[in-house]
Design a protein around this motif. Structure first.
Motif, PDB file in Angstrom:
ATOM      1  N   GLY A  28       0.844  -1.204   0.126  1.00  0.00           N
ATOM      2  CA  GLY A  28      -0.081   0.131   0.143  1.00  0.00           C
ATOM      3  C   GLY A  28       1.033   1.463  -0.017  1.00  0.00           C
ATOM      4  N   VAL A  29       2.159   1.156  -0.085  1.00  0.00           N
ATOM      5  CA  VAL A  29       2.850   2.581  -0.069  1.00  0.00           C
ATOM      6  C   VAL A  29       2.965   2.575  -1.601  1.00  0.00           C
ATOM      7  CG1 VAL A  29       5.285   3.441   0.542  1.00  0.00           C
ATOM      8  CG2 VAL A  29       4.052   2.054   2.060  1.00  0.00           C
ATOM      9  N   PRO A  30       3.054   4.140  -1.878  1.00  0.00           N
ATOM     10  CA  PRO A  30       2.909   4.466  -3.396  1.00  0.00           C
ATOM     11  C   PRO A  30       4.526   4.506  -3.968  1.00  0.00           C
ATOM     12  CG  PRO A  30       1.540   5.914  -2.176  1.00  0.00           C
ATOM     13  CD  PRO A  30       2.074   5.180  -1.145  1.00  0.00           C
ATOM     14  N   VAL A  49       5.913   4.664  -7.063  1.00  0.00           N
ATOM     15  CA  VAL A  49       5.622   5.873  -7.883  1.00  0.00           C
ATOM     16  C   VAL A  49       5.903   6.922  -6.805  1.00  0.00           C
ATOM     17  CG1 VAL A  49       4.127   4.901  -9.668  1.00  0.00           C
ATOM     18  CG2 VAL A  49       3.219   6.030  -7.460  1.00  0.00           C
ATOM     19  N   ALA A  50       6.628   8.013  -7.542  1.00  0.00           N
ATOM     20  CA  ALA A  50       6.535   9.202  -6.690  1.00  0.00           C
ATOM     21  C   ALA A  50       5.268  10.252  -6.751  1.00  0.00           C
ATOM     22  CB  ALA A  50       8.036  10.045  -7.341  1.00  0.00           C
ATOM     23  N   ASP A  51       4.661   9.932  -7.842  1.00  0.00           N
ATOM     24  CA  ASP A  51       3.446  10.748  -7.981  1.00  0.00           C
ATOM     25  C   ASP A  51       2.312   9.812  -8.613  1.00  0.00           C
ATOM     26  OD1 ASP A  51       1.415  12.417  -9.255  1.00  0.00           O
ATOM     27  OD2 ASP A  51       2.912  13.932  -9.938  1.00  0.00           O
ATOM     28  N   VAL A  52       1.340   9.675  -7.838  1.00  0.00           N
ATOM     29  CA  VAL A  52       0.323   8.476  -8.045  1.00  0.00           C
ATOM     30  C   VAL A  52      -0.726   8.881  -9.194  1.00  0.00           C
ATOM     31  CG1 VAL A  52       0.029   7.929  -5.575  1.00  0.00           C
ATOM     32  CG2 VAL A  52      -1.337   9.621  -6.322  1.00  0.00           C
ATOM     33  N   THR A  53      -0.706  10.340  -9.626  1.00  0.00           N
ATOM     34  CA  THR A  53      -1.289  10.827 -10.516  1.00  0.00           C
ATOM     35  C   THR A  53      -0.788  10.703 -11.951  1.00  0.00           C
ATOM     36  OG1 THR A  53      -2.402  12.700  -9.368  1.00  0.00           O
ATOM     37  CG2 THR A  53      -2.611  12.891 -11.650  1.00  0.00           C
ATOM     38  N   HIS A 228      12.483  14.934  -6.330  1.00  0.00           N
ATOM     39  CA  HIS A 228      11.833  14.580  -4.906  1.00  0.00           C
ATOM     40  C   HIS A 228      10.474  13.780  -5.200  1.00  0.00           C
ATOM     41  CE1 HIS A 228      10.078  18.529  -5.270  1.00  0.00           C
ATOM     42  NE2 HIS A 228       9.148  18.018  -4.501  1.00  0.00           N
ATOM     43  N   SER A 229      10.134  13.019  -4.383  1.00  0.00           N
ATOM     44  CA  SER A 229       8.835  12.411  -4.489  1.00  0.00           C
ATOM     45  C   SER A 229       7.704  13.429  -3.963  1.00  0.00           C
ATOM     46  CB  SER A 229       8.655  11.156  -3.719  1.00  0.00           C
ATOM     47  OG  SER A 229       7.159  10.586  -3.664  1.00  0.00           O
ATOM     48  N   LEU A 230       6.342  13.379  -4.304  1.00  0.00           N
ATOM     49  CA  LEU A 230       5.240  13.670  -3.587  1.00  0.00           C
ATOM     50  C   LEU A 230       5.094  13.010  -2.235  1.00  0.00           C
ATOM     51  CD1 LEU A 230       2.733  14.536  -6.369  1.00  0.00           C
ATOM     52  CD2 LEU A 230       4.480  15.987  -5.864  1.00  0.00           C
TER      53      LEU A 230
END
Length: 377
Positions: A28-30, A49-53, A228-230
């Motif tokens: 469950g961790v993006p 992913v660093a950005d789920v969108t 960086h990641s969101l």
């Protein structure tokens, strides 16, 4: 620096480590990323992913808000000033900051008590974020304060006053401590007082630059500079779906938890610290004198002066964990320096509450535990 005998290790198994990262992502961790070192061998890995969108993949070299890992850096800067005779480790904080910590508290609370969280000064967070004040009873809280404070700039003295006016958590210097960010903002003000420069500048010059860390620093504004990641905050299911808090004014934690770093830089920092490259051996001995401290989540940890001690079947590890809105970090180095791990996740407070409002175990917890176990060898 000293030469140490390395503990036998299981070595690095890239496929096994990557599988453990993937398990965290699947739980469950993006996005999750890490660096593990075993002797001269270094492994970097990332999953998710660093950005789920957009689906932008997470990378092992991303910069990250490392939260309370910052405390090890601040503690090292304080111990350096102790070595120079500017600070007495067992001197009352009121000797240096009589207006900030006045009266009997200033006379009874020592610098050491601030560093090992036995000052009895409570955390200011419930007062800076009033909608969270009922936590851990989740039905009584909301996350409104998280958004209200996104671009608010706090003064350290303002936050310290919140902690000092709240009921004490215990007598100064007791046998057990209570983790409190207020202590660490006071230590920042102490560094500024004795060095004549802002605390962040002191830590940067004397710790970050001394360690040769090229991707570590205090943020100049609400944004994380560089790749960086969101950072997705769930706050125990109260924010659904989790919301990005990567843009945030970090004055709410300052010298306690505001640093941005990379997993490679964290491993380099702790390797140098434990090998005598940042503070003197006598200072490291003081940093490694631990006592039981109650963490913010209610668990008990073995805490020194800005260092956690973690005992495993593979030996004793030293380091720190950290969490701020949307970000989590764990960095541990074995006492002999032969094994290191630094792990970052871009999701925080994923546990959901039961009917009584208490956060319950989540599959991510087991996956993270398994990852740490494999990373520590």
């Amino acid at each position: 620096m000293k030469t140490r005998q390395a503990t036998p290790s299981a070595g690095l198994d890239p496929a096994d480590l990557k599988s453990a990262l993937d398990d965290v992502h699947r739980a469950g961790v993006p996005g999750v990323f890490a660096e593990v070192r075993d002797g001269d061998r270094i492994w970097h890995g990332a999953s998710g992913v660093a950005d789920v969108t957009t689906g932008r993949p997470v990378r092992a070299d991303l910069r990250h808000r490392v939260g309370s890992v910052t405390k090890s850096f601040t503690a090292a800067a304080v111990l350096q000033q102790v070595e120079r005779g500017r600070i007495g480790l067992d001197a009352p904080i009121g000797d240096h900051l009589p207006d900030l910590v006045p009266g009997e508290r200033g006379r009874r609370i020592t610098v050491r008590m601030l560093l090992n969280n036995t000052s009895g000064i409570p955390d200011y967070l419930p007062h800076a974020f009033p909608s969270l004040r009922g936590f851990p009873s989740l039905p009584d809280v909301s996350t409104e304060s998280l958004d209200d404070n996104r671009f608010r700039t706090f003064r350290p003295a303002e936050l310290i006053a919140m902690g000092l006016t709240a009921p004490p958590t215990g007598e100064p210097g007791g046998p057990t401590g209570v983790y409190s960010n207020t202590n660490w903002l006071i230590l920042g003000e102490l560094l500024a007082e004795v060095t004549g420069m802002p605390a962040e500048e002191c830590v940067t010059r004397n710790v970050i630059e001394r360690a040769g860390l090229r991707h570590t620093g205090f943020p100049a504004g609400p944004h994380v500079e560089g790749p960086h990641s969101l950072l997705y905050e769930s706050f125990y299911g109260l924010i659904e779906p989790p919301r990005d808090y990567s843009v945030y004014d970090m004055s709410w934690v300052g010298t306690g938890a505001a640093l941005v770093s990379t997993m490679a830089d964290l491993n380099r920092f702790y390797a140098l610290l434990l090998d005598g490259g940042i503070v003197a051996p006598s200072s490291l001995v003081e940093m490694q004198r631990t006592i039981p401290v109650r963490a913010l989540d209610g668990s008990m940890i073995e805490y020194g002066l800005g260092l956690h001690r973690v005992d495993t079947g593979r030996g004793t590890f030293w380091g720190h964990d950290g969490t701020v809105w949307g970000a989590g970090t764990m960095s541990l180095t074995r006492a002999d320096g032969g094994r290191q791990m630094s792990v970052a996740v871009n999701l925080a407070r994923w546990n959901r509450p039961d009917s009584s409002g208490r956060p319950q175990p989540h599959p991510i917890d087991a996956a993270m535990k398994a990852l740490y176990g494999r990373a520590m060898g």
